[in-house]
Every structure is written in structure tokens, then in C-alpha cells.
Scaffold this active site. Structure first.
Site, PDB file in Angstrom:
ATOM      1  N   LYS A  35       3.254   9.032  -1.463  1.00 40.17           N
ATOM      2  CA  LYS A  35       1.962   8.370  -1.716  1.00 40.17           C
ATOM      3  C   LYS A  35       1.009   8.574  -0.543  1.00 40.17           C
ATOM      4  CE  LYS A  35       1.292   3.943  -1.422  1.00 40.17           C
ATOM      5  NZ  LYS A  35       1.282   2.489  -1.579  1.00 40.17           N
ATOM      6  N   ASP A  50      -0.048   3.905  -6.687  1.00 40.07           N
ATOM      7  CA  ASP A  50       0.362   2.604  -6.154  1.00 40.07           C
ATOM      8  C   ASP A  50       0.520   1.647  -7.325  1.00 40.07           C
ATOM      9  OD1 ASP A  50      -2.161   1.883  -6.966  1.00 40.07           O
ATOM     10  OD2 ASP A  50      -2.808   1.117  -5.022  1.00 40.07           O
TER      11      ASP A  50
END
Ligand code: SF4
Length: 154
Positions: free
Chosen positions: A64, A82
């Protein structure tokens, strides 16, 4: 106060903590920052490598974070998944995957090239301010007419 890895390393954990103490897991993050800075100084000449594999090899940097860095710097379009992106993608029917990696893959396939860089922000902001986790504000939602999960729909 630390705009290079060398300066971050010099600050050390205790020097970094006052600047990040308001965020979650700040001790772990301070530790990772110092460890990452050390690797950057010792192995990369003090520069941040802009390749996914090298980035993800740094302490505290997962897929991420690497996606955010690469996307924001225009190196490669990437959608960092997320909790907001994950939820909104499912509600809108853009993805059905059970893991962030699967959802990222589906979003990359669903979102046309020109919009990929910004889609990440749109999905996050939509999740943060409109499509809230517990009580989505469907009455204020600009894409309610396209959404299979709209409050009141079957
Ligand atoms: S209509 Fe409701 S559930 Fe669908 S995206 Fe908008 S806020 Fe989220």
C-alpha cells in the site's frame, strides 16, 4: 527537520518521536523510519529507490505504501487499497475480492488508464466523507444512481 535519509538517520528514534507522536503506532513507525533511513544511506546512496520491489524491501513499507509513493510521484499508476477504498469498491460493485490485493487488481482492471492516478483519492475521500462505514450518507451521494448498495435498494 529531516528532508533526507541521512538527516532522518541522524535524528534517531527519540528525535523523530516528538514529530509523529500524534499518530497511531508511532514508536514502531519511528523505529521503521530509522531502519529504512539506514538502508537508504548504506545501500542506495541516500536516495529513495523508485522501484516497487526495492521500496517494499524497506522496513515498514508494504504494498500500500509503495503504491502511494509510486502513484504520487507519477512513476506508475497504482491504487493503494486501504479500508475506505476496500469498502467503497465493494459497495459500488467495482470489486468483489476478499483481500486488498484482489480488490486492487479488480480496480486496476475496472478503472480506465486516464483516471487511475486520481481514482485512489476519489475512492478514499468518498469513503471518508460520504460512504461512511456504519452509516453511508446515500442521500448526499453523487453516485447513488449507480450504486447497487444504496440505502433502500433491495
Ligand atoms: S449510494 Fe450509499 S452505499 Fe452507495 S456509494 Fe453512495 S453512500 Fe455508498
Amino acid at each position: 527537520v529531516a528532508d533526507t535519509p541521512a538527516k532522518m538517520l541522524a535524528l534517531g528514534e527519540e528525535g523523530i518521536i516528538p514529530y509523529i507522536a500524534s499518530i497511531g503506532l508511532f514508536r514502531t513507525k519511528a523505529k521503521n523510519l530509522v531502519a529504512a533511513a539506514r538502508i537508504l544511506v548504506e545501500q542506495y546512496g541516500g536516495e529513495v529507490p523508485l522501484e516497487r520491489e526495492a521500496l517494499q524491501g524497506l522496513p515498514g513499507v508494504g504494498r500500500k505504501t509503495a503504491s502511494v509513493v509510486l502513484n504520487e510521484l507519477g512513476v506508475e499508476p497504482a491504487i493503494a487499497v486501504d479500508t475506505h477504498v476496500f469498502r467503497v469498491a465493494h459497495r459500488l460493485g467495482l470489486a468483489r475480492g476478499k483481500t486488498p490485493d484482489q480488490v486492487e487488481h479488480e480496480l486496476m482492471a475496472a478503472i480506465p488508464d486516464p483516471w487511475r492516478t486520481r481514482a485512489h483519492h476519489w475512492l478514499i475521500l468518498h469513503g471518508r466523507y460520504v460512504c461512511l462505514a456504519r452509516r453511508p450518507r446515500c442521500g448526499d451521494c453523487a453516485v447513488a444512481d449507480l450504486c447497487p448498495s444504496k440505502a433502500g435498494s433491495a
